[in-house]
Structures are given as structure tokens and as C-alpha cells.
Design an enzyme around this catalytic site. Structure first.
Site, short mmCIF file in Angstrom:
data_model
loop_
_atom_site.label_atom_id
_atom_site.label_comp_id
_atom_site.label_asym_id
_atom_site.label_seq_id
_atom_site.Cartn_x
_atom_site.Cartn_y
_atom_site.Cartn_z
N GLU A 55 35.96 35.78 44.59
CA GLU A 55 37.40 35.57 44.36
C GLU A 55 38.19 36.85 44.55
OE1 GLU A 55 35.43 33.28 40.85
OE2 GLU A 55 34.86 34.85 42.25
N CYS A 86 37.94 37.51 37.12
CA CYS A 86 38.54 36.83 38.26
C CYS A 86 39.71 35.94 37.84
CB CYS A 86 37.48 36.01 39.00
SG CYS A 86 36.26 37.05 39.84
#
Length: 149
Positions: A55, A86
Site C-alpha cells: 500500500e 498503512c
């Protein structure tokens, strides 16, 4: 407007990560117009970087392409529930929607654990859709870890 899933591309990135010896997680960032603007798989070992999650790498590439630290209207497809780091980065980037595959009871930060988007300090809360291609994402993770045990 017809919904189009980009989870297949995220799964491709996860498979590529596994081939590199990385935990098989893949992510894809999609523009408001429906174009893939960035894709990545985990590279923590390769880059000796604990922040090199799929991510984060996809966000960095998408932000660089946009010339901005924010990606309003963009979607993220990721094969595993984002961890707290994330999830916070996705909030900071103002991602509109997150579609994820497998749940992560051990390290997740969205529906599990600290539930980052539920905190009052979270300035932007994206829409979250879970269970997208979860069976395939789980299979990749289980196979990866079974080979290492």
C-alpha cells in the site's frame, strides 16, 4: 456507472511479491476516471525497509504521478487488510475507497486491532469494502507461510 474490480491486478502484484520471497500482498491505486495509476507488491526484505508495504509503495507512486500528497477520489485495492501504518497513510492521502481481500486478525488496522478509521484523530475516513477475492488472497498467504514452516 458499472462497478469494475481491480483486485485481479492486486493479486498479480501479490503473486509477484511471493516469487521475490516477500509476503504476498499486492496493491493497486485507481484514479477517479477508473485508470490504474500505480501498483505494487511488498518489498520490505528487498529494500530493507519495514515501511515498504504494498500500500505504501503504491501510494508513493500514485502521489508522485499526481504531483500531490493527496489522492482524493482515488480507490485502493489491496489483497490483505491494511495494517495500522498503512491505514493511517491511506487516511492521510485522502483515499476515497479501500477494497481489501483477506482479513488480518493478527496485524490488521481497519476492522481488527486498533481500527484506525474509528479514532477521533483520524481526519479522513475512507469507505471500506472487505472480502473482495478473499479466498484467493488467503490461499496465497497460507501457501507462502506453509512453504516456510
Amino acid at each position: 456507472m458499472v462497478f469494475t474490480s481491480f483486485m485481479d491486478q492486486a493479486l498479480e502484484e501479490a503473486r509477484a511479491a511471493a516469487r521475490r520471497g516477500e509476503v504476498p500482498v499486492g496493491a493497486v491505486v485507481v484514479s477517479p476516471e477508473g485508470r490504474v495509476v500505480a501498483r505494487a507488491g511488498n518489498r520490505t526484505r528487498e529494500l530493507s525497509d519495514p515501511t515498504a508495504h504494498a500500500e505504501i509503495l503504491a501510494l508513493r507512486a500514485a502521489c508522485a504521478a499526481a504531483g500531490s500528497e493527496r489522492l482524493p477520489g482515488h480507490d485502493l485495492y489491496v489483497t490483505l487488510e491494511p495494517c495500522p501504518m498503512c491505514a493511517a497513510a491511506l487516511s492521510n492521502a485522502r483515499i476515497a475507497r479501500i477494497y481489501y481481500g483477506a482479513s488480518d486478525p493478527k496485524s490488521g488496522g481497519v476492522a481488527q486491532g486498533p481500527r484506525i478509521f474509528a479514532h477521533p484523530q483520524c481526519h479522513h475516513v475512507p469507505e471500506v469494502y472487505d472480502g473482495i477475492a478473499a479466498a484467493e488472497a488467503e490461499r496465497l498467504l497460507k501457501m507462502f507461510f506453509a512453504e516456510r514452516r
